[in-house]
Design a protein around this motif. Structure first.
Motif, PDB file in Angstrom:
ATOM      1  N   GLY A  57      20.662  -5.180 -13.413  1.00  0.00           N
ATOM      2  CA  GLY A  57      20.180  -4.582 -12.175  1.00  0.00           C
ATOM      3  C   GLY A  57      18.688  -4.732 -12.005  1.00  0.00           C
ATOM      4  N   GLU A  58      18.317  -5.189 -10.815  1.00  0.00           N
ATOM      5  CA  GLU A  58      16.922  -5.435 -10.486  1.00  0.00           C
ATOM      6  C   GLU A  58      16.066  -4.174 -10.617  1.00  0.00           C
ATOM      7  OE1 GLU A  58      14.952  -8.586  -9.912  1.00  0.00           O
ATOM      8  OE2 GLU A  58      16.705  -8.887  -8.639  1.00  0.00           O
ATOM      9  N   GLN A  59      16.670  -3.024 -10.329  1.00  0.00           N
ATOM     10  CA  GLN A  59      15.901  -1.775 -10.292  1.00  0.00           C
ATOM     11  C   GLN A  59      15.719  -1.131 -11.670  1.00  0.00           C
ATOM     12  OE1 GLN A  59      14.579  -1.116  -7.527  1.00  0.00           O
ATOM     13  NE2 GLN A  59      15.782  -2.547  -6.305  1.00  0.00           N
ATOM     14  N   THR A  60      16.457  -1.598 -12.646  1.00  0.00           N
ATOM     15  CA  THR A  60      16.376  -0.927 -13.950  1.00  0.00           C
ATOM     16  C   THR A  60      15.058  -1.259 -14.638  1.00  0.00           C
ATOM     17  OG1 THR A  60      17.412  -2.806 -15.042  1.00  0.00           O
ATOM     18  CG2 THR A  60      18.870  -1.059 -14.279  1.00  0.00           C
ATOM     19  N   ASP A  61      14.645  -0.381 -15.539  1.00  0.00           N
ATOM     20  CA  ASP A  61      13.418  -0.621 -16.304  1.00  0.00           C
ATOM     21  C   ASP A  61      13.532  -1.906 -17.105  1.00  0.00           C
ATOM     22  OD1 ASP A  61      12.526   1.704 -15.327  1.00  0.00           O
ATOM     23  OD2 ASP A  61      12.307   2.747 -17.229  1.00  0.00           O
ATOM     24  N   ILE A  62      14.721  -2.120 -17.661  1.00  0.00           N
ATOM     25  CA  ILE A  62      14.923  -3.284 -18.516  1.00  0.00           C
ATOM     26  C   ILE A  62      14.549  -4.567 -17.778  1.00  0.00           C
ATOM     27  CG2 ILE A  62      16.685  -4.702 -19.645  1.00  0.00           C
ATOM     28  CD1 ILE A  62      18.137  -2.144 -20.396  1.00  0.00           C
ATOM     29  N   VAL A  63      15.028  -4.702 -16.567  1.00  0.00           N
ATOM     30  CA  VAL A  63      14.754  -5.939 -15.832  1.00  0.00           C
ATOM     31  C   VAL A  63      13.394  -5.889 -15.139  1.00  0.00           C
ATOM     32  CG1 VAL A  63      15.476  -7.329 -13.852  1.00  0.00           C
ATOM     33  CG2 VAL A  63      17.157  -6.564 -15.533  1.00  0.00           C
ATOM     34  N   SER A  64      13.062  -4.760 -14.571  1.00  0.00           N
ATOM     35  CA  SER A  64      11.852  -4.730 -13.744  1.00  0.00           C
ATOM     36  C   SER A  64      10.568  -4.774 -14.556  1.00  0.00           C
ATOM     37  CB  SER A  64      11.861  -3.514 -12.829  1.00  0.00           C
ATOM     38  OG  SER A  64      11.793  -2.332 -13.589  1.00  0.00           O
ATOM     39  N   LYS A  65      10.592  -4.266 -15.796  1.00  0.00           N
ATOM     40  CA  LYS A  65       9.326  -4.332 -16.524  1.00  0.00           C
ATOM     41  C   LYS A  65       9.414  -4.659 -18.004  1.00  0.00           C
ATOM     42  CE  LYS A  65       8.976   0.694 -16.845  1.00  0.00           C
ATOM     43  NZ  LYS A  65       8.529   1.922 -16.184  1.00  0.00           N
ATOM     44  N   GLU A  66      10.608  -4.816 -18.540  1.00  0.00           N
ATOM     45  CA  GLU A  66      10.674  -5.010 -19.980  1.00  0.00           C
ATOM     46  C   GLU A  66      11.143  -6.393 -20.419  1.00  0.00           C
ATOM     47  OE1 GLU A  66      13.194  -1.871 -21.328  1.00  0.00           O
ATOM     48  OE2 GLU A  66      11.753  -0.300 -20.811  1.00  0.00           O
ATOM     49  N   MET A  67      11.408  -7.280 -19.466  1.00  0.00           N
ATOM     50  CA  MET A  67      11.957  -8.579 -19.854  1.00  0.00           C
ATOM     51  C   MET A  67      10.871  -9.559 -20.288  1.00  0.00           C
ATOM     52  SD  MET A  67      15.412  -9.798 -18.551  1.00  0.00           S
ATOM     53  CE  MET A  67      15.240 -10.359 -16.885  1.00  0.00           C
ATOM     54  N   TYR A  68      11.156 -10.302 -21.329  1.00  0.00           N
ATOM     55  CA  TYR A  68      10.304 -11.414 -21.714  1.00  0.00           C
ATOM     56  C   TYR A  68      10.789 -12.627 -20.936  1.00  0.00           C
ATOM     57  CZ  TYR A  68       8.120  -9.092 -25.698  1.00  0.00           C
ATOM     58  OH  TYR A  68       7.375  -8.275 -26.487  1.00  0.00           O
ATOM     59  N   SER A  69      10.128 -12.944 -19.844  1.00  0.00           N
ATOM     60  CA  SER A  69      10.601 -14.083 -19.071  1.00  0.00           C
ATOM     61  C   SER A  69       9.439 -15.000 -18.755  1.00  0.00           C
ATOM     62  CB  SER A  69      11.288 -13.615 -17.791  1.00  0.00           C
ATOM     63  OG  SER A  69      10.445 -12.743 -17.097  1.00  0.00           O
ATOM     64  N   PHE A  70       9.749 -16.242 -18.495  1.00  0.00           N
ATOM     65  CA  PHE A  70       8.712 -17.224 -18.205  1.00  0.00           C
ATOM     66  C   PHE A  70       9.306 -18.387 -17.419  1.00  0.00           C
ATOM     67  CE2 PHE A  70      10.741 -18.156 -22.194  1.00  0.00           C
ATOM     68  CZ  PHE A  70      10.938 -19.527 -22.191  1.00  0.00           C
ATOM     69  N   LEU A  71       8.401 -19.080 -16.729  1.00  0.00           N
ATOM     70  CA  LEU A  71       8.825 -20.244 -15.972  1.00  0.00           C
ATOM     71  C   LEU A  71       8.804 -21.433 -16.921  1.00  0.00           C
ATOM     72  CD1 LEU A  71       9.609 -21.336 -13.199  1.00  0.00           C
ATOM     73  CD2 LEU A  71       7.177 -21.653 -12.714  1.00  0.00           C
ATOM     74  N   ASP A  72       9.947 -22.014 -17.162  1.00  0.00           N
ATOM     75  CA  ASP A  72      10.073 -23.069 -18.155  1.00  0.00           C
ATOM     76  C   ASP A  72       9.687 -24.420 -17.552  1.00  0.00           C
ATOM     77  OD1 ASP A  72      10.725 -24.488 -20.402  1.00  0.00           O
ATOM     78  OD2 ASP A  72      12.855 -24.569 -19.930  1.00  0.00           O
ATOM     79  N   ARG A 258      25.171   5.527 -17.737  1.00  0.00           N
ATOM     80  CA  ARG A 258      24.462   4.522 -18.528  1.00  0.00           C
ATOM     81  C   ARG A 258      23.341   3.919 -17.684  1.00  0.00           C
ATOM     82  NH1 ARG A 258      24.246   3.081 -22.174  1.00  0.00           N
ATOM     83  NH2 ARG A 258      23.637   5.168 -22.733  1.00  0.00           N
ATOM     84  N   GLY A 259      22.325   3.433 -18.363  1.00  0.00           N
ATOM     85  CA  GLY A 259      21.152   2.950 -17.655  1.00  0.00           C
ATOM     86  C   GLY A 259      21.305   1.602 -16.993  1.00  0.00           C
ATOM     87  N   LEU A 260      22.462   1.008 -17.113  1.00  0.00           N
ATOM     88  CA  LEU A 260      22.658  -0.318 -16.547  1.00  0.00           C
ATOM     89  C   LEU A 260      23.613  -0.228 -15.368  1.00  0.00           C
ATOM     90  CD1 LEU A 260      21.970  -0.432 -19.659  1.00  0.00           C
ATOM     91  CD2 LEU A 260      22.811  -2.751 -19.594  1.00  0.00           C
ATOM     92  N   ASP A 261      23.422  -1.117 -14.426  1.00  0.00           N
ATOM     93  CA  ASP A 261      24.155  -0.988 -13.171  1.00  0.00           C
ATOM     94  C   ASP A 261      25.636  -1.363 -13.240  1.00  0.00           C
ATOM     95  OD1 ASP A 261      21.936  -0.091 -11.979  1.00  0.00           O
ATOM     96  OD2 ASP A 261      21.555  -1.870 -10.748  1.00  0.00           O
ATOM     97  N   TYR A 262      26.026  -2.072 -14.285  1.00  0.00           N
ATOM     98  CA  TYR A 262      27.369  -2.652 -14.205  1.00  0.00           C
ATOM     99  C   TYR A 262      28.523  -1.759 -14.661  1.00  0.00           C
ATOM    100  CZ  TYR A 262      26.033  -4.152 -19.023  1.00  0.00           C
ATOM    101  OH  TYR A 262      25.602  -4.227 -20.316  1.00  0.00           O
ATOM    102  N   TYR A 263      28.235  -0.541 -15.054  1.00  0.00           N
ATOM    103  CA  TYR A 263      29.314   0.284 -15.591  1.00  0.00           C
ATOM    104  C   TYR A 263      30.181   0.962 -14.533  1.00  0.00           C
ATOM    105  CZ  TYR A 263      27.497  -0.270 -20.290  1.00  0.00           C
ATOM    106  OH  TYR A 263      27.112  -0.797 -21.481  1.00  0.00           O
ATOM    107  N   SER A 264      31.430   1.201 -14.894  1.00  0.00           N
ATOM    108  CA  SER A 264      32.355   1.959 -14.055  1.00  0.00           C
ATOM    109  C   SER A 264      33.372   2.622 -14.979  1.00  0.00           C
ATOM    110  CB  SER A 264      33.059   1.026 -13.060  1.00  0.00           C
ATOM    111  OG  SER A 264      33.721  -0.008 -13.757  1.00  0.00           O
ATOM    112  N   HIS A 265      34.065   3.614 -14.466  1.00  0.00           N
ATOM    113  CA  HIS A 265      35.060   4.351 -15.263  1.00  0.00           C
ATOM    114  C   HIS A 265      34.477   4.863 -16.582  1.00  0.00           C
ATOM    115  CE1 HIS A 265      38.355   3.785 -12.519  1.00  0.00           C
ATOM    116  NE2 HIS A 265      37.979   2.521 -12.375  1.00  0.00           N
ATOM    117  N   THR A 266      35.146   4.549 -17.686  1.00  0.00           N
ATOM    118  CA  THR A 266      34.767   5.156 -18.967  1.00  0.00           C
ATOM    119  C   THR A 266      33.349   4.772 -19.403  1.00  0.00           C
ATOM    120  OG1 THR A 266      37.068   4.719 -19.538  1.00  0.00           O
ATOM    121  CG2 THR A 266      35.657   5.593 -21.273  1.00  0.00           C
ATOM    122  N   ALA A 267      32.547   5.798 -19.698  1.00  0.00           N
ATOM    123  CA  ALA A 267      31.222   5.560 -20.278  1.00  0.00           C
ATOM    124  C   ALA A 267      31.120   6.435 -21.511  1.00  0.00           C
ATOM    125  CB  ALA A 267      30.123   5.919 -19.294  1.00  0.00           C
ATOM    126  N   PHE A 268      30.534   5.922 -22.562  1.00  0.00           N
ATOM    127  CA  PHE A 268      30.431   6.744 -23.771  1.00  0.00           C
ATOM    128  C   PHE A 268      29.166   6.422 -24.541  1.00  0.00           C
ATOM    129  CE2 PHE A 268      31.710   3.166 -26.386  1.00  0.00           C
ATOM    130  CZ  PHE A 268      32.568   2.448 -25.547  1.00  0.00           C
TER     131      PHE A 268
END
Length: 415
Positions: A57-72, A258-268
């Motif tokens: 998810g674009e809005q999550t902290d993981i993607v919006s500010k914590e990713m190590y990404s670069f233009l290859d 859960r902090g990620l956008d893709y979850y549904s139903h059971t979360a643990f």
RNA sequence: GCGGGUGUAGCUCAGUUGGUUAGAGCGCCGGUUUGUGGUACCGGAGGUCGGGGGUUCAAGUCCCCUUACUCGCCCCA
């Protein structure tokens, strides 16, 4: 004096006793999962950045500010994976055929956070995913495996607890998000700054807030359990029944999202009470919409990940002195005695655990053997070399014998 | 991104209200008459006291800046 090269911030070397724990965890994990017919897989550490923008998810902290990404090389946006589930979903999207695809993996993940205890920029996870079928039993099976892993690692019941919740179907979530937003909007000015900004983008995440002001407001907020469809409720009840039937203790936590956008139903989530800060050690859930986010296929799945470093903090290994009860130090007083040595060749071909050491000073050879826990020493000093002999000493019972090198058979002496 | 703590030998750390050539333990190397073990004793190597600036007759010690590590906040495994 040259400046030492230091570790990259948030990374760490794992060795010695720590590495033994690390390997112990992985071995237990794989061995349990193999009994449930899971197959191991390794996916690349490098992935398209887009994979995670679309899944985590674009809005999550993981993607919006914590990713190590670069233009290859000006061609594509690449990143170091921050988690593994998306990669396995990518794999499943193109390789899933029928039935259940049961996958396990482990490896390094990367998130550019501020490092602290139990939290690193390069850390390691074990991952398990069951992809292809939506069934309460499949969800239960994964939680059961987590439980068995805790048992095998010796993490006691009083040191952890299992929290579960149901996030419902996508439709349930949309309806609930609407209700929640309606409720929270009344208190908008009283909410924490972050929560206010989430109100529009992802109101469900506000449930996760630890801000005391928010918690107060959330007490009377509508609960997702009250907004689940009959079908979703039944599904969740069946999961809970399976857990109860198998005596797996759990706490229902309606605020667990859960902090990620893709979850549904059971979360643990398995939490520890040893450490209040980094208390999440294993977490996961069902993600029926994940694969459709990155492909034209619509395949349900469920999985979890656990932080190896966090598990390591919870276990203690007994000194397993039995590591090797016949470790040999092959000690010589002169390097040349190693040349074309028939006993060394026996050591090689019989695969004895051994080390070769050269020193003029015999005392040092013995004290080295002692300090490093060798059980035998095979010694060729000047005298032995002259007389074509070799000494074998059992360092545990201090028995020492001398042999003719030409007749010596190691396998007869050390079994 | 925001707070707190700490940077002295390879490692773990002392270093008192600023005061001569900066210490200990562990580790390493060597020795305690001949070639045999976790002990004991003796000796040795190894430090631009994280870096820069300032105060002072004098700074490891006080002040400022900087940097690294660490623990928290946020978020997560």
């Amino acid at each position: 004096m040259k400046r030492n090269i230091s570790l990259v911030k948030g990374t760490h070397d794992i060795h010695g006793a720590e590495m033994e724990k690390f390997e112990f965890i992985i071995e237990k994990f794989y061995s349990i999962c193999r009994n449930f017919n899971f197959k191991s897989i390794q996916t690349p550490i490098l992935e398209q950045q887009d994979l995670f923008s679309r899944t985590v998810g674009e809005q999550t902290d993981i993607v919006s500010k914590e990713m190590y990404s670069f233009l290859d090389k000006g061609e594509a946006y690449i990143c170091l994976r921050p988690e593994a589930t998306s990669s396995l979903a990518r794999f499943a999207a193109s390789n899933y055929q029928s039935g259940l695809l049961k996958l396990i993996t482990h490896g390094p993940m990367f998130r550019r956070e501020r490092p602290q205890k139990g939290r690193y920029r390069q850390f390691h996870q074990i991952n398990i995913e069951s992809i292809g079928e939506k069934s309460p039993y499949v969800d239960f099976e994964l939680i059961l495996i987590a439980k068995l892993l805790f048992d095998d690692l010796g993490i006691k019941e009083n040191k952890h607890r299992l929290l579960i919740n149901s996030l419902g179907s996508k439709e349930d979530q949309i309806k609930y998000a609407y209700e929640l937003k309606k409720y929270l909007t009344e208190f908008k000015i009283q909410l924490s700054e972050i929560s206010q900004s989430r109100l529009d983008k992802n109101p469900l995440r506000i449930l996760d807030s630890k801000d005391p002001k928010d918690s107060e407001i959330l007490v009377n907020a509508p609960k997702i359990s009250e907004h689940l469809s009959e079908e979703s409720k039944n599904y969740f009840n069946q999961v809970k029944k399976l857990l109860n039937d198998n005596k797996i203790k759990f706490f229902e936590d309606p605020k667990l999202v859960r902090g990620l956008d893709y979850y549904s139903h059971t979360a643990f989530e398995f939490q520890t009470n040893e450490d209040k800060r980094q208390n999440a050690i294993l977490a996961g859930g069902r993600y029926d919409n994940l694969i459709s986010m990155i492909s034209s296929r619509d395949i349900p799945g469920v999985g979890w990940a656990a932080g190896i470093e966090r598990l390591m903090d919870l276990i203690s290994l007994k000194d397993e002195k039995s590591e090797s009860d016949k470790k040999i130090l092959f000690a010589v007083q002169d390097e040349s005695y190693l040349n074309n040595n028939r006993i060394l060749k026996q050591i090689y071909s019989l695969r004895y655990n051994h080390e070769v050491r050269v020193s003029k000073n015999i005392k040092k050879l013995f004290s080295y053997a002692d300090k490093n826990n060798f059980s035998f020493i095979l010694l060729i000093g000047e005298e032995e070399f002259k007389n074509k002999k070799i000494i074998l000493k059992d360092l545990k019972n201090k028995n020492q014998k001398s042999f003719e090198i030409s007749k010596f058979e190691l396998k007869n002496e050390i079994r």
